[in-house]
Scaffold this motif. Structure first.
Motif, mmCIF file in Angstrom:
data_model
loop_
_atom_site.group_PDB
_atom_site.id
_atom_site.type_symbol
_atom_site.label_atom_id
_atom_site.label_comp_id
_atom_site.label_asym_id
_atom_site.label_seq_id
_atom_site.Cartn_x
_atom_site.Cartn_y
_atom_site.Cartn_z
ATOM 1 N N LYS A 1 0.828 -1.210 0.000
ATOM 2 C CA LYS A 1 0.000 0.000 0.000
ATOM 3 C C LYS A 1 0.863 1.261 0.000
ATOM 4 C CE LYS A 1 -1.766 1.608 3.781
ATOM 5 N NZ LYS A 1 -2.575 1.794 5.021
ATOM 6 N N TYR A 2 1.853 1.308 0.882
ATOM 7 C CA TYR A 2 2.702 2.504 0.962
ATOM 8 C C TYR A 2 3.637 2.607 -0.242
ATOM 9 C CZ TYR A 2 1.216 3.623 5.700
ATOM 10 O OH TYR A 2 0.479 3.989 6.803
ATOM 11 N N THR A 3 4.191 1.487 -0.673
ATOM 12 C CA THR A 3 5.125 1.516 -1.796
ATOM 13 C C THR A 3 4.429 1.939 -3.079
ATOM 14 O OG1 THR A 3 6.362 -0.281 -0.751
ATOM 15 C CG2 THR A 3 6.860 0.187 -3.055
ATOM 16 N N LEU A 4 3.202 1.497 -3.258
ATOM 17 C CA LEU A 4 2.459 1.842 -4.480
ATOM 18 C C LEU A 4 2.207 3.344 -4.578
ATOM 19 C CD1 LEU A 4 1.357 0.326 -6.911
ATOM 20 C CD2 LEU A 4 -0.865 0.193 -5.755
ATOM 21 N N LYS A 5 2.122 4.020 -3.442
ATOM 22 C CA LYS A 5 1.952 5.471 -3.471
ATOM 23 C C LYS A 5 3.147 6.142 -4.137
ATOM 24 C CE LYS A 5 -0.943 5.845 0.700
ATOM 25 N NZ LYS A 5 -1.033 6.434 2.060
ATOM 26 N N THR A 6 4.343 5.615 -3.873
ATOM 27 C CA THR A 6 5.553 6.161 -4.497
ATOM 28 C C THR A 6 5.573 5.828 -5.981
ATOM 29 O OG1 THR A 6 6.780 5.932 -2.428
ATOM 30 C CG2 THR A 6 8.071 6.135 -4.445
ATOM 31 N N ILE A 7 5.228 4.591 -6.333
ATOM 32 C CA ILE A 7 5.243 4.171 -7.730
ATOM 33 C C ILE A 7 4.256 4.994 -8.557
ATOM 34 C CG2 ILE A 7 4.648 2.258 -9.282
ATOM 35 C CD1 ILE A 7 5.747 0.365 -7.138
ATOM 36 N N ASN A 8 3.110 5.297 -7.994
ATOM 37 C CA ASN A 8 2.064 6.000 -8.743
ATOM 38 C C ASN A 8 2.320 7.493 -8.893
ATOM 39 O OD1 ASN A 8 0.590 3.675 -9.193
ATOM 40 N ND2 ASN A 8 -0.687 3.928 -7.374
ATOM 41 N N ASP A 9 3.263 8.039 -8.131
ATOM 42 C CA ASP A 9 3.561 9.467 -8.226
ATOM 43 C C ASP A 9 4.681 9.683 -9.248
ATOM 44 O OD1 ASP A 9 4.035 12.140 -7.939
ATOM 45 O OD2 ASP A 9 3.910 12.116 -5.744
ATOM 46 N N ARG A 10 4.299 9.884 -10.490
ATOM 47 C CA ARG A 10 5.272 9.969 -11.577
ATOM 48 C C ARG A 10 6.068 11.274 -11.587
ATOM 49 N NH1 ARG A 10 5.121 5.995 -15.253
ATOM 50 N NH2 ARG A 10 3.450 4.475 -15.036
ATOM 51 N N HIS A 11 5.699 12.215 -10.730
ATOM 52 C CA HIS A 11 6.488 13.444 -10.643
ATOM 53 C C HIS A 11 7.906 13.170 -10.159
ATOM 54 C CE1 HIS A 11 2.348 15.123 -10.482
ATOM 55 N NE2 HIS A 11 2.900 16.089 -11.199
ATOM 56 N N PHE A 12 8.106 12.032 -9.483
ATOM 57 C CA PHE A 12 9.389 11.746 -8.864
ATOM 58 C C PHE A 12 10.173 10.680 -9.620
ATOM 59 C CE2 PHE A 12 6.707 13.575 -5.615
ATOM 60 C CZ PHE A 12 7.545 14.507 -5.029
ATOM 61 N N TYR A 13 9.772 10.372 -10.841
ATOM 62 C CA TYR A 13 10.480 9.352 -11.611
ATOM 63 C C TYR A 13 11.890 9.796 -12.000
ATOM 64 C CZ TYR A 13 6.976 5.717 -12.145
ATOM 65 O OH TYR A 13 6.121 4.668 -11.917
ATOM 66 N N ARG A 14 12.161 11.090 -11.895
ATOM 67 C CA ARG A 14 13.509 11.558 -12.221
ATOM 68 C C ARG A 14 14.508 11.208 -11.118
ATOM 69 N NH1 ARG A 14 10.375 15.842 -10.794
ATOM 70 N NH2 ARG A 14 11.082 17.253 -9.154
ATOM 71 N N PHE A 15 14.014 10.809 -9.956
ATOM 72 C CA PHE A 15 14.890 10.393 -8.866
ATOM 73 C C PHE A 15 15.079 8.881 -8.966
ATOM 74 C CE2 PHE A 15 12.701 14.216 -7.187
ATOM 75 C CZ PHE A 15 13.822 15.037 -7.089
ATOM 76 N N GLY A 16 16.149 8.470 -9.655
ATOM 77 C CA GLY A 16 16.334 7.073 -10.015
ATOM 78 C C GLY A 16 16.324 6.104 -8.857
ATOM 79 N N SER A 17 17.120 6.371 -7.831
ATOM 80 C CA SER A 17 17.211 5.441 -6.709
ATOM 81 C C SER A 17 15.876 5.293 -6.004
ATOM 82 C CB SER A 17 18.273 5.922 -5.711
ATOM 83 O OG SER A 17 19.549 5.931 -6.306
ATOM 84 N N LEU A 18 15.137 6.373 -5.920
ATOM 85 C CA LEU A 18 13.839 6.351 -5.249
ATOM 86 C C LEU A 18 12.860 5.435 -5.972
ATOM 87 C CD1 LEU A 18 11.828 7.542 -3.132
ATOM 88 C CD2 LEU A 18 11.344 9.330 -4.809
ATOM 89 N N ILE A 19 12.711 5.636 -7.264
ATOM 90 C CA ILE A 19 11.714 4.861 -8.003
ATOM 91 C C ILE A 19 12.168 3.416 -8.180
ATOM 92 C CG2 ILE A 19 12.511 5.405 -10.350
ATOM 93 C CD1 ILE A 19 8.885 5.201 -9.006
ATOM 94 N N HIS A 20 13.464 3.194 -8.362
ATOM 95 C CA HIS A 20 13.964 1.820 -8.453
ATOM 96 C C HIS A 20 13.706 1.082 -7.138
ATOM 97 C CE1 HIS A 20 16.648 -1.493 -9.666
ATOM 98 N NE2 HIS A 20 16.971 -1.518 -8.385
ATOM 99 N N GLY A 21 13.987 1.742 -6.026
ATOM 100 C CA GLY A 21 13.746 1.124 -4.729
ATOM 101 C C GLY A 21 12.284 0.784 -4.512
ATOM 102 N N ALA A 22 11.393 1.637 -5.012
ATOM 103 C CA ALA A 22 9.959 1.377 -4.858
ATOM 104 C C ALA A 22 9.534 0.141 -5.653
ATOM 105 C CB ALA A 22 9.161 2.595 -5.300
ATOM 106 N N TYR A 23 9.950 0.055 -6.908
ATOM 107 C CA TYR A 23 9.610 -1.117 -7.728
ATOM 108 C C TYR A 23 10.220 -2.382 -7.118
ATOM 109 C CZ TYR A 23 7.351 1.051 -11.780
ATOM 110 O OH TYR A 23 6.453 1.686 -12.603
ATOM 111 N N TYR A 24 11.443 -2.291 -6.669
ATOM 112 C CA TYR A 24 12.126 -3.449 -6.089
ATOM 113 C C TYR A 24 11.384 -3.932 -4.839
ATOM 114 C CZ TYR A 24 15.939 -6.345 -4.276
ATOM 115 O OH TYR A 24 16.689 -7.387 -3.806
ATOM 116 N N ASN A 25 11.027 -2.995 -3.975
ATOM 117 C CA ASN A 25 10.335 -3.357 -2.748
ATOM 118 C C ASN A 25 8.977 -3.990 -3.046
ATOM 119 O OD1 ASN A 25 10.497 -3.149 0.258
ATOM 120 N ND2 ASN A 25 8.605 -1.999 -0.007
ATOM 121 N N TYR A 26 8.287 -3.438 -4.024
ATOM 122 C CA TYR A 26 6.961 -3.950 -4.390
ATOM 123 C C TYR A 26 7.071 -5.370 -4.941
ATOM 124 C CZ TYR A 26 2.046 -3.302 -5.663
ATOM 125 O OH TYR A 26 0.676 -3.394 -5.744
ATOM 126 N N ALA A 27 8.044 -5.586 -5.812
ATOM 127 C CA ALA A 27 8.237 -6.921 -6.392
ATOM 128 C C ALA A 27 8.623 -7.935 -5.325
ATOM 129 C CB ALA A 27 9.307 -6.863 -7.482
#
Length: 290
Positions: free
Chosen positions: A141-167
């Motif tokens: 639930k919390y990780t998906l909030k980060t994944i769905n906020d595409r404004h922050f996709y320019r922060f590579g480590s952040l978005i990679h960590g979110a996808y990794y954690n979700y998977a």
């Protein structure tokens, strides 16, 4: 920490005056708590340096004291005026990743959730915390909030960590198809071009393919993992499975271990007993250690 370690002699000369100024401020205005954030971070991180480097910081007049640093940062987190939020977030990171005290970390994160509920980094940290606690639905639930906020996709480590954690949440729940799907989705985010992140994606796509019984596809993905200093961790993992495929018994035992970690010891033992083979190879016996 790495900046202090790698540039110690050059930076100490620059930081000495800055550090002295901070000390002068807190001496003249002890109630100005915000100044303690800088002092606290310095005292804390300098104490993490190797002994010889810590000795040189002492010569330059810096005090390395981990406990004092935490105390100073906490003073800002509780009574600061301008940097209260930064201090609370810093404490969350330090307690979680350095001190290993996850309960204190989540305490400081929770002080921020009401006002900054949409913050993607905060949501990711909560997602990681709940995955470690085996509460996978809260983690997703919390990780998906980060994944769905595409404004922050320019922060590579952040978005990679979110996808990794979700998977990894799906993996821990033995939902291997969903695990593969989420690692495959990482092929469409900016970090796919990073050497390290590329190796992470390829390894996990190979590993989950192997767990699905798709050996040829797994080998194809394992061979894509590069062998260099940056990717050594994932290359070593992939090399082990390239050399010898997982046997059906090992795959069942991996599923059983996931069941144990995410559910209960009774589920784990029941799974193992139900799938206990008549004969096991030496490597299979290593997996079947309980």
């Amino acid at each position: 920490y790495h900046v202090v370690r790698d540039w110690i002699f050059v930076r100490l000369l620059v930081w000495q005056r800055w550090f002295i100024n901070l000390e002068d401020i807190v001496e003249e205005h002890p109630d100005f708590k915000d100044a303690y954030l800088g002092l606290g971070l310095f005292h804390y991180y300098l104490d993490l340096l190797p002994g010889i480097l810590k000795f040189f910081t002492y010569i330059f007049g810096f005090e390395a004291d981990r406990a004092l640093g935490l105390k100073e940062i906490e003073a800002v987190a509780n009574n600061g005026t301008y940097f209260k939020v930064e201090a609370r977030f810093a404490l969350g990171l330090l307690f979680y990743f350095v001190e290993g005290d996850r309960e204190k970390a989540i305490f400081w994160y929770n002080t921020l959730t009401r006002k900054y509920a949409a913050n993607p980094l905060l949501n990711l940290m909560l997602g990681v915390y709940y995955r470690d606690r085996k509460d996978f639905e809260s983690a997703k639930k919390y990780t998906l909030k980060t994944i769905n906020d595409r404004h922050f996709y320019r922060f590579g480590s952040l978005i990679h960590g979110a996808y990794y954690n979700y998977a990894k949440c799906f993996f821990a729940q033995n939902q291997i198809d969903s695990t593969y799907d989420w690692f495959a989705r990482m092929d469409r985010i900016p970090t796919r071009k990073s050497t390290y992140y590329r190796a992470t994606i390829d390894y996990w796509k190979g590993y989950t393919s192997e767990l699905q019984g798709k050996r040829k596809k797994a080998l194809f993905m394992y061979h894509k993992v590069r062998n260099n200093e940056t990717t050594q961790r994932w290359y070593d993992f992939a090399a082990a499975y390239k050399a010898q495929a997982l046997t059906p018994t090992e795959i069942r035992q991996i599923f059983a271990l996931n069941a144990f970690e995410s559910d209960s010891v009774h589920t784990w033992r029941a799974y193992l007993e139900a799938h206990r083979p008549q004969k096991m190879t030496p490597r299979e016996k290593g997996f079947h250690f309980m």
